[in-house]
Scaffold this active site. Structure first.
Site, short mmCIF file in Angstrom:
data_model
loop_
_atom_site.label_atom_id
_atom_site.label_comp_id
_atom_site.label_asym_id
_atom_site.label_seq_id
_atom_site.Cartn_x
_atom_site.Cartn_y
_atom_site.Cartn_z
N SER A 1 0.83 -1.22 0.00
CA SER A 1 0.00 0.00 0.00
C SER A 1 0.86 1.27 0.00
CB SER A 1 -0.90 -0.03 1.25
OG SER A 1 -1.31 1.28 1.56
N1 LIG Z 1 -6.55 8.14 2.78
C1 LIG Z 1 -6.30 6.94 3.53
C2 LIG Z 1 -6.52 5.75 2.65
C3 LIG Z 1 -6.54 4.46 3.44
C4 LIG Z 1 -7.06 3.31 2.60
O1 LIG Z 1 -8.15 3.39 2.01
N2 LIG Z 1 -6.29 2.23 2.55
C5 LIG Z 1 -6.72 1.07 1.79
C6 LIG Z 1 -5.51 0.26 1.33
S1 LIG Z 1 -4.41 1.15 0.34
C7 LIG Z 1 -7.54 0.17 2.69
O2 LIG Z 1 -7.24 0.05 3.86
N3 LIG Z 1 -8.59 -0.48 2.17
C8 LIG Z 1 -9.38 -1.40 2.91
C9 LIG Z 1 -10.71 -0.86 3.33
O3 LIG Z 1 -11.00 0.33 3.08
O4 LIG Z 1 -11.50 -1.63 3.89
C10 LIG Z 1 -4.87 6.99 4.07
O5 LIG Z 1 -4.05 7.73 3.53
O6 LIG Z 1 -4.61 6.32 5.09
#
Ligand SMILES: N[C@@H](CCC(=O)N[C@@H](CS)C(=O)NCC(=O)O)C(=O)O
Length: 223
Positions: A12
């Site tokens: 990520s």
């Molecule tokens: N804007 C957030 C984005 C976080 C995000 O959406 N991460 C994704 C992975 S890159 C995630 O955890 N997805 C799983 C979910 O939303 O359930 C940050 O910078 O922390």
């Protein structure tokens, strides 16, 4: 006081930006891998820390914080020996850094990366749409302008804005190559980010795995 614990997945970009910040301030953190594909982030213990179930999540001795663009300033303010990555008293510089963090979050990550990666997983879209390529190029154009007068995104020195955008750009350059003739400042800036002593370990390794994972899914879908 125990070490702060960071939960994430190295593929990520937003996790990697926090890993780079931790390295930049020489902070000893414990890193725990969360497998989104196995649903680790939807388990009860994880939801207790972060009901939004995103990575990265920081556990700082029982204080939980998620959202990489909030974690990065927090780590610098709490743990850095000097405040160069996010200055305490320079209000204008802080504001510009925040502006770039929002650009990373709202444009590079949400509008660009998610539009490339999510359709691969959720809609089985195996090519990057012309609209997305156009959008990414618009973001490159903006960055070329941001870097018109300075070596880094906010004036002349490295800040957390460069680390956040650097992680995003490392992925975007692989998916949508940027023409060096059109974006010379952007390329020169990214070379500066790649030359950071912790870049390879904290970002490049995870980025290679990320691009491979997405390309593998694309290639498998085309068979
Ligand atoms: N804007 C957030 C984005 C976080 C995000 O959406 N991460 C994704 C992975 S890159 C995630 O955890 N997805 C799983 C979910 O939303 O359930 C940050 O910078 O922390």
């Amino acid at each position: 006081m125990g070490k702060p614990i960071l939960y994430g997945m190295e593929i990520s970009t937003v996790v990697r930006s926090v890993l780079m910040v931790a390295k930049a301030i020489d902070l000893d953190i414990e890193y725990r891998e969360i497998d989104l594909f196995a649903g680790d982030h939807l388990k009860e213990e994880y939801l207790k820390m972060n009901p939004q179930h995103t990575i990265p999540t920081l556990d700082d001795n029982g204080e939980y914080l998620w959202e990489s663009h909030a974690i990065a300033p927090y780590l610098v303010e709490k743990y850095a020996k000097d405040d160069s990555l996010f200055p305490k008293n320079d209000i204008r510089k802080r504001a510009r850094i925040n502006q770039c963090l929002h650009f990373d979050n709202g444009v590079l990550y949400e509008r660009c990366i998610l539009n490339i990666v999510m359709p691969v997983y959720t809609e089985n879209k195996l090519t990057i749409s012309p609209e997305t390529i156009d959008n990414v190029n618009k973001a490159y154009e903006h960055m070329e302008k941001f870097l018109e007068k300075d070596l880094y995104l906010v004036r002349g020195s490295l800040t957390i804005a460069d680390l956040a955008c650097g992680a995003s750009i490392s992925a975007l350059f692989e998916f949508v190559p940027a023409d060096p003739a059109k974006y010379p400042k952007l390329h020169a800036w990214f070379e500066r980010i790649k030359a950071l002593p912790y870049y390879k370990e904290a970002n490049e390794k995870g980025n290679i795995a990320y691009i491979k994972k997405v390309r593998d899914v694309m290639a498998k879908g085309k068979q």
